[in-house]
Design a protein around this motif. Sequence first.
Motif, PDB file in Angstrom:
ATOM      1  N   HIS A 187      -2.054  33.803  -3.055  1.00  0.00           N
ATOM      2  CA  HIS A 187      -1.552  34.798  -2.118  1.00  0.00           C
ATOM      3  C   HIS A 187      -1.999  36.222  -2.451  1.00  0.00           C
ATOM      4  CE1 HIS A 187       1.377  34.987  -5.430  1.00  0.00           C
ATOM      5  NE2 HIS A 187       1.582  36.242  -5.049  1.00  0.00           N
ATOM      6  N   GLY A 214      -4.096  39.642  -2.822  1.00  0.00           N
ATOM      7  CA  GLY A 214      -5.043  40.262  -1.907  1.00  0.00           C
ATOM      8  C   GLY A 214      -4.760  39.819  -0.484  1.00  0.00           C
ATOM      9  N   HIS A 215      -5.827  39.399   0.208  1.00  0.00           N
ATOM     10  CA  HIS A 215      -5.665  38.910   1.579  1.00  0.00           C
ATOM     11  C   HIS A 215      -5.341  37.416   1.624  1.00  0.00           C
ATOM     12  CE1 HIS A 215      -7.006  42.687   3.296  1.00  0.00           C
ATOM     13  NE2 HIS A 215      -8.076  42.674   2.513  1.00  0.00           N
ATOM     14  N   ASN A 229      -6.343  33.427  -0.333  1.00  0.00           N
ATOM     15  CA  ASN A 229      -7.496  32.517  -0.338  1.00  0.00           C
ATOM     16  C   ASN A 229      -7.040  31.102  -0.649  1.00  0.00           C
ATOM     17  OD1 ASN A 229     -10.259  33.777   0.001  1.00  0.00           O
ATOM     18  ND2 ASN A 229      -9.344  35.195  -1.474  1.00  0.00           N
ATOM     19  N   SER A 271     -10.404  31.453   3.767  1.00  0.00           N
ATOM     20  CA  SER A 271      -9.474  32.571   3.822  1.00  0.00           C
ATOM     21  C   SER A 271      -8.109  32.084   4.288  1.00  0.00           C
ATOM     22  CB  SER A 271      -9.987  33.646   4.779  1.00  0.00           C
ATOM     23  OG  SER A 271      -9.958  33.167   6.118  1.00  0.00           O
TER      24      SER A 271
END
Length: 386
Positions: A35, A37-38, A40, A58
């Motif tokens: 979880h 950052g954005h 992955n 992503s």
Amino acid sequence: MTRPKQKSGRKRGHNPHIPDHINQAKLPDGVYFDHRGHGNWYTLFSDGEARRRKNIASAAASLADLYHLVEQLKHEDPTSLEWLSNKFMESEQFKRLAPKTQKIYVYSHSVLERFKTKDGQPFIKLNRHRVSPAIVQRLVDRIAAEGTPAKANKVAAYLRRLYRWGINRGYATSNPATTVEVAQERKRHRLPDRQHLAAITNFCIEKSQGRTTETGAIAPYLWCLIEIAYLCRLRAIEVLTLTEANAKEEGILTNRRKGSRDNVVRWSPRLKAAWDAAIATRNKRWEKRGKAIPLDPEKRPIFIGTTGNPISRAGLDSAWHRMMMSAVAAGIIEDGQRFGLHDLKRRGITDTVGNRHDKQEASGHRSASMLDVYDLSLPVVDPSSL
């Protein structure tokens, strides 16, 4: 899509960070969510030496996407040369390379995909730990034997770079391409005829008078670029990176690459005319685009494109190719008489008046051997006498 059955075992605990559009109960085995950052999706695998992580998608990926990616991963052998090449192309080191170098490496990767070993297997599927110098040499020799020595050398150079990257990151223990003998390439030292060069320059002047969007129109900066590259004996990239800061009282200060020495090319009426015309063309474009002229001379490039920004090498190559094809179609030159941007430097050095020392000073080359590549003039000497 038919999804594989879940293996029996301990059920996953609920992860509050996983996106809401994912049914956590149906996640494929071996797929995890990070979880940070954005976000992955990733999986873990062993490459025979250590347990490693691979990002696969992503946070926006759907459940169907994840199953599809897992199926793809099943066919990718982590010990293969293909795995190492893909890993390299995902790396920051690859992304920091020049676009032209990246293009060559991607091309070399595709050659390794198409080239088959004696048992019909693509070369890139080989176990990278078992590839020896002899195997790489046979690869280079076979590609060169097909009449493509340049392709063979590109592939060898890519393998050297790939294994060096892999060794430094623990993905390989030796570099089998280090000692490989390169293939002998055909020399292409083209020297444009002076009449053809003059005809091309005049053609560019004539065709650049109208609108740049017209059919057959030539970029308005091209004739100035040809003149400056020829008169200053510059490579294409050296012309593109010229700014007004390069204009000195005595002449143009060059910005040579590849270890060549800079020098100042004295102003001549012809060189001054080309320089002033290039600046006028640039200013006209900036005015049309509503772009303010920077105060700093180093931020005022001499050559810009239709957007008002500096011309890229790829953009110049495209403009040059279109111009050459138009010149052939118009009967200015024949197809076999076409020449490249780099040949302007060779023509300029060959036409330089003086002895070899004078030519070397003018070209900026540090060695006489490099001058031999560009100076194709024949010396005129006196007959021998007692």
